[in-house]
Design a protein around this motif. Structure first.
Motif, mmCIF file in Angstrom:
data_model
loop_
_atom_site.group_PDB
_atom_site.id
_atom_site.type_symbol
_atom_site.label_atom_id
_atom_site.label_comp_id
_atom_site.label_asym_id
_atom_site.label_seq_id
_atom_site.Cartn_x
_atom_site.Cartn_y
_atom_site.Cartn_z
ATOM 1 N N UNK A 133 -5.391 0.330 -5.397
ATOM 2 C CA UNK A 133 -5.525 0.703 -6.864
ATOM 3 C C UNK A 133 -5.940 2.547 -6.310
ATOM 4 N N UNK A 134 -5.888 3.440 -7.133
ATOM 5 C CA UNK A 134 -6.228 4.512 -7.270
ATOM 6 C C UNK A 134 -5.135 5.701 -6.918
ATOM 7 N N UNK A 135 -5.562 6.758 -6.799
ATOM 8 C CA UNK A 135 -4.169 7.836 -6.701
ATOM 9 C C UNK A 135 -4.098 8.410 -5.325
ATOM 10 N N UNK A 136 -5.380 8.035 -4.247
ATOM 11 C CA UNK A 136 -5.340 8.824 -3.227
ATOM 12 C C UNK A 136 -5.245 7.492 -1.938
ATOM 13 N N UNK A 137 -4.176 7.222 -1.115
ATOM 14 C CA UNK A 137 -4.930 6.234 -0.054
ATOM 15 C C UNK A 137 -4.333 7.248 0.841
ATOM 16 N N UNK A 140 0.868 -0.755 0.116
ATOM 17 C CA UNK A 140 -0.281 -0.107 0.279
ATOM 18 C C UNK A 140 0.621 0.938 0.268
ATOM 19 N N UNK A 141 0.461 2.338 0.705
ATOM 20 C CA UNK A 141 1.537 3.368 0.985
ATOM 21 C C UNK A 141 2.757 3.097 0.715
ATOM 22 N N UNK A 142 3.468 4.114 0.378
ATOM 23 C CA UNK A 142 5.008 4.114 -0.219
ATOM 24 C C UNK A 142 5.146 3.130 -1.844
ATOM 25 N N UNK A 143 4.341 2.796 -1.733
ATOM 26 C CA UNK A 143 4.687 2.708 -3.291
ATOM 27 C C UNK A 143 5.128 3.078 -4.920
ATOM 28 N N UNK A 144 4.802 4.783 -4.069
ATOM 29 C CA UNK A 144 5.293 5.793 -5.789
ATOM 30 C C UNK A 144 6.331 5.466 -5.099
ATOM 31 N N UNK A 145 7.262 5.369 -4.100
ATOM 32 C CA UNK A 145 9.062 4.660 -3.699
ATOM 33 C C UNK A 145 9.053 3.880 -4.066
ATOM 34 N N UNK A 146 8.877 2.884 -4.893
ATOM 35 C CA UNK A 146 9.490 1.062 -4.987
ATOM 36 C C UNK A 146 9.322 1.437 -6.437
ATOM 37 N N UNK A 147 10.531 0.892 -6.865
ATOM 38 C CA UNK A 147 9.989 0.181 -8.515
ATOM 39 C C UNK A 147 9.937 -1.172 -9.179
ATOM 40 N N UNK A 148 9.130 -0.590 -9.918
ATOM 41 C CA UNK A 148 8.682 -1.914 -10.944
ATOM 42 C C UNK A 148 8.982 -2.837 -10.358
ATOM 43 N N UNK A 149 10.353 -3.006 -10.517
ATOM 44 C CA UNK A 149 11.447 -4.578 -9.515
ATOM 45 C C UNK A 149 10.843 -4.901 -8.810
ATOM 46 N N UNK A 150 11.284 -3.896 -7.512
ATOM 47 C CA UNK A 150 10.635 -4.296 -6.759
ATOM 48 C C UNK A 150 9.239 -5.021 -5.993
ATOM 49 N N UNK A 151 8.665 -4.187 -7.183
ATOM 50 C CA UNK A 151 7.505 -4.594 -6.339
ATOM 51 C C UNK A 151 6.875 -5.775 -6.675
ATOM 52 N N UNK A 200 -0.258 5.550 -6.585
ATOM 53 C CA UNK A 200 -0.364 5.820 -7.951
ATOM 54 C C UNK A 200 -1.411 5.428 -8.705
ATOM 55 N N UNK A 201 -0.992 6.356 -9.793
ATOM 56 C CA UNK A 201 -2.582 6.265 -10.908
ATOM 57 C C UNK A 201 -2.918 4.340 -11.191
ATOM 58 N N UNK A 202 -4.321 4.360 -11.497
ATOM 59 C CA UNK A 202 -4.524 3.282 -11.770
ATOM 60 C C UNK A 202 -4.055 2.462 -12.722
ATOM 61 N N UNK A 203 -3.927 3.488 -13.963
ATOM 62 C CA UNK A 203 -3.671 3.114 -15.372
ATOM 63 C C UNK A 203 -1.735 2.556 -15.186
ATOM 64 N N UNK A 204 -1.272 3.297 -14.319
ATOM 65 C CA UNK A 204 -0.235 2.462 -13.950
ATOM 66 C C UNK A 204 -0.129 1.160 -12.797
#
Length: 85
Positions: A47-51, A23-34, A57-61
């Motif tokens: 999912x969604x632009x606010x938690x 959840x929170x903090x995924x903006x700071x995670x690379x796709x590889x880490x995820x 991250x935006x849902x489309x990403x």
């Protein structure tokens, strides 16, 4: 980041039926880490632009990442099961 992956893997071993959510903090995670988090046992994301008060991250990403990893959202999985091709 290896500590995060180890914690997720340990949680999966100890609680095999649990929802382990990124959840929170995924903006700071690379796709590889995820991807490593999913491979080690995470099986859910918000999912969604606010938690709450944390940007997400935006849902489309998120959907693009899931597609690259060969994963599906629960909604997509349910739709496929109810509407066989």
């Amino acid at each position: 980041w290896d500590d995060l992956v180890r914690v997720i893997a340990t949680a999966r071993i100890l609680m095999p039926r649990a929802k382990i959510r990124l959840s929170a903090g995924r903006l700071h995670m690379t796709d590889t880490l995820q991807a490593f988090c999913f491979l080690s046992g995470a099986n859910s994301i918000f999912l969604g632009d606010r938690l709450l008060t944390t940007p997400n991250a935006p849902s489309d990403q998120d959907f693009a990442l899931l597609e690259r990893l060969g994963l599906q959202s629960v909604r997509e999985s349910r739709e496929q099961n109810t509407n066989p091709s």
